[in-house]
Design a protein around this motif. Sequence first.
Motif, short mmCIF file in Angstrom:
data_model
loop_
_atom_site.label_atom_id
_atom_site.label_comp_id
_atom_site.label_asym_id
_atom_site.label_seq_id
_atom_site.Cartn_x
_atom_site.Cartn_y
_atom_site.Cartn_z
N ARG A 51 9.61 0.85 -4.45
CA ARG A 51 9.00 1.66 -5.51
C ARG A 51 7.62 2.13 -5.05
N SER A 52 7.19 3.21 -5.65
CA SER A 52 5.92 3.81 -5.28
C SER A 52 5.17 4.20 -6.54
N PHE A 53 3.84 4.16 -6.48
CA PHE A 53 3.03 4.66 -7.59
C PHE A 53 2.57 6.09 -7.30
N SER A 54 3.11 6.68 -6.23
CA SER A 54 2.62 7.99 -5.79
C SER A 54 3.04 9.12 -6.71
N LYS A 55 4.33 9.16 -7.05
CA LYS A 55 4.85 10.34 -7.73
C LYS A 55 4.88 10.16 -9.24
N ASN A 56 4.82 8.92 -9.71
CA ASN A 56 4.80 8.69 -11.16
C ASN A 56 3.37 8.62 -11.68
N VAL A 81 17.96 13.31 4.05
CA VAL A 81 17.15 12.31 3.34
C VAL A 81 15.74 12.24 3.95
N TYR A 82 14.86 11.58 3.21
CA TYR A 82 13.49 11.24 3.65
C TYR A 82 13.54 10.73 5.11
N PRO A 83 12.84 11.38 6.03
CA PRO A 83 13.02 11.07 7.46
C PRO A 83 12.55 9.69 7.92
N LEU A 118 19.82 4.12 0.71
CA LEU A 118 20.14 5.05 -0.37
C LEU A 118 18.83 5.45 -1.04
N CYS A 119 18.72 6.70 -1.44
CA CYS A 119 17.50 7.19 -2.07
C CYS A 119 17.89 8.06 -3.27
N PHE A 120 17.64 7.54 -4.47
CA PHE A 120 17.95 8.29 -5.70
C PHE A 120 16.90 8.05 -6.76
N TYR A 144 17.29 0.39 -1.11
CA TYR A 144 17.34 1.39 -2.18
C TYR A 144 15.94 1.93 -2.48
N ASP A 145 15.76 3.20 -2.25
CA ASP A 145 14.44 3.82 -2.45
C ASP A 145 14.44 4.54 -3.80
N ALA A 146 13.68 3.99 -4.73
CA ALA A 146 13.62 4.56 -6.08
C ALA A 146 12.23 5.15 -6.34
N ALA A 147 11.66 5.78 -5.30
CA ALA A 147 10.30 6.33 -5.42
C ALA A 147 10.18 7.37 -6.53
N TYR A 148 11.29 8.03 -6.87
CA TYR A 148 11.23 9.10 -7.88
C TYR A 148 11.86 8.68 -9.21
N GLU A 149 11.96 7.39 -9.42
CA GLU A 149 12.60 6.84 -10.62
C GLU A 149 12.05 7.45 -11.91
N ASN A 180 17.16 11.70 -5.12
CA ASN A 180 17.06 11.92 -3.69
C ASN A 180 15.94 12.89 -3.31
N ASN A 181 15.25 12.52 -2.25
CA ASN A 181 14.39 13.44 -1.56
C ASN A 181 15.15 13.81 -0.29
N PRO A 182 15.54 15.04 -0.07
CA PRO A 182 15.02 16.28 -0.66
C PRO A 182 15.92 16.96 -1.70
N ASP A 191 0.83 -1.21 0.00
CA ASP A 191 0.00 0.00 0.00
C ASP A 191 0.86 1.26 0.00
N GLY A 192 2.05 1.18 -0.55
CA GLY A 192 2.88 2.38 -0.69
C GLY A 192 4.27 2.15 -0.13
N ALA A 193 5.20 2.98 -0.58
CA ALA A 193 6.59 2.80 -0.19
C ALA A 193 6.86 3.22 1.25
N LYS A 194 6.04 4.12 1.77
CA LYS A 194 6.31 4.59 3.13
C LYS A 194 6.24 3.44 4.13
N CYS A 195 5.16 2.64 4.00
CA CYS A 195 5.02 1.46 4.88
C CYS A 195 6.23 0.56 4.75
N VAL A 233 -4.69 6.97 -3.21
CA VAL A 233 -5.25 5.61 -3.35
C VAL A 233 -4.30 4.52 -2.84
N ARG A 234 -3.01 4.83 -2.78
CA ARG A 234 -1.99 4.00 -2.15
C ARG A 234 -1.61 2.74 -2.91
N LEU A 235 -0.43 2.74 -3.46
CA LEU A 235 0.10 1.54 -4.10
C LEU A 235 1.62 1.67 -4.22
N1 PLP Z 1 10.15 7.32 -0.47
C1 PLP Z 1 10.45 8.60 -0.62
C2 PLP Z 1 11.86 8.97 -0.87
C3 PLP Z 1 9.47 9.58 -0.55
O1 PLP Z 1 9.80 10.86 -0.68
C4 PLP Z 1 8.14 9.18 -0.32
C5 PLP Z 1 7.05 10.16 -0.22
O2 PLP Z 1 7.20 11.34 -0.24
C6 PLP Z 1 7.87 7.85 -0.17
C7 PLP Z 1 8.89 6.93 -0.25
C8 PLP Z 1 6.48 7.39 0.16
O3 PLP Z 1 5.85 6.90 -0.94
P1 PLP Z 1 4.35 6.35 -0.83
O4 PLP Z 1 3.45 7.48 -1.13
O5 PLP Z 1 4.29 5.26 -1.85
O6 PLP Z 1 4.16 5.82 0.56
#
Ligand code: PLP
Length: 404
Positions: free
Chosen positions: A246-251, A131-133, A183-185, A215-220, A187-189, A106-110, A257-259
């Motif tokens: 990976r996340s479906f949030s930003k792409n 980085v993402y806290p 690692l997050c690339f 490896y967090d590729a949420a912004y791939e 990168n946020n922020p 249900d999303g990368a944050k979890c 809706v969460r995925l």
């Molecule tokens: N990973 C990073 C680096 C993010 O910045 C965020 C959201 O801002 C997430 C994961 C969370 O993604 P999701 O919305 O899929 O939980």
Amino acid sequence: MFKINTNYQKLPGSYLFSTIGKKVRAYQAEHPEKKVISLGIGDVTQPLAPAIIEELHRAVDEMAAAETFKGYAPDLGYEFLRTAVAQGDFASRGCDIQPDEIFVSDGAKCDCGNIQELFSLDNKIAVCDPVYPVYVDSNVMAGRTGVYDEKKGIWSDVIYMPCVAENHFAPELPKETPDLIYLCFPNNPTGSVITKSQLQEWVDYANRVGAVILYDAAYEAYISEDDVPHSIYECQGAQNCAIEFRSFSKNAGFTGVRLGYTVIPKALKCGDVSLHDMWDRRHGTKYNGAPYMIQKAGAAVYTEKGKAQLKQQIAYYKENAKIIYDGLKALGYTVSGGVNSPYVWLKIPGTMTSWEFFDHLLQNAGVVGTPGSGFGPSGEGYFRLTGFGTRKNTEEAVERIKKL
Ligand code: PLP
């Protein structure tokens, strides 16, 4: 008498975005006539693309008929989505990731927050700074981070890897050996990226020292330069040392809706023990998957129609980031990011702290951004602005900053 997990009390203040929310609400209560523009919180503003909405509607209708109704989803996620992901995100980039190595969530944050449960408490974590806290905070909750130094804003048992202007916001291999490397690339922020050969160095390092890369590729989807890897599995040997989020949030705009999904290759082992099997067991117990309808909508992301529509949305956010980047640069600010990322990273001029700059921008321009210090000690002196707003708001925010 019950006892609480006292690690939660060690967390300093409230989560970054709650603090921002409180400050904005206080400002709005004092100035009800003023319109606040938010270029701060990393949420998207464009509606779900038509291809996704059509699939959602279809899936909702399926739930209304006994023949097509779906109950509990399979633990790993539906095969149709895992196959689409394996093909669309990995095989198409030459990465050997099989559908059954993908865990739909249900999303990368979890997933980013929960993954640390697989590892013992005496593992040492290393994080990019800033980085993402969520990476540090979830390890604080688990009790893995030692003592907090309020003055410096650091935890005694965390290895911070500064990402600063001098190293082009890309971390160097740490002097002290970590067990878990976040690692997050892109990168946020900071909006920075690393090249495939730089990432390969990290993979080689992790395999050499016996560490796992998370490896967090949420912004791939925002990557536009050719030598920037979209997945860590583009690197040789990553199957043995890396987990990818990976996340479906930003792409694709799924923030509401969460995925998301997490890849744990079957080859990733600690001795004989498979991390894939451990996560499988966890999913079976603490399920954080997504409903059928949402997974159906997610599969639309990989269709030709979906891809074309989402390409436009991403281009829109990137154009916003460019408007911010160019606008601030023309005003003489030092800015970075924004090319392979929706985030623009601004160096605060003068001696203001990043929270002081936040207040300055809010009070004098009615513009909300995110203080860099909220992402780690090396973020102090910086400020994050995002391209996730609407075009109109983005342009107006830049105009207001010009008048400061
Ligand atoms: N990973 C990073 C680096 C993010 O910045 C965020 C959201 O801002 C997430 C994961 C969370 O993604 P999701 O919305 O899929 O939980």
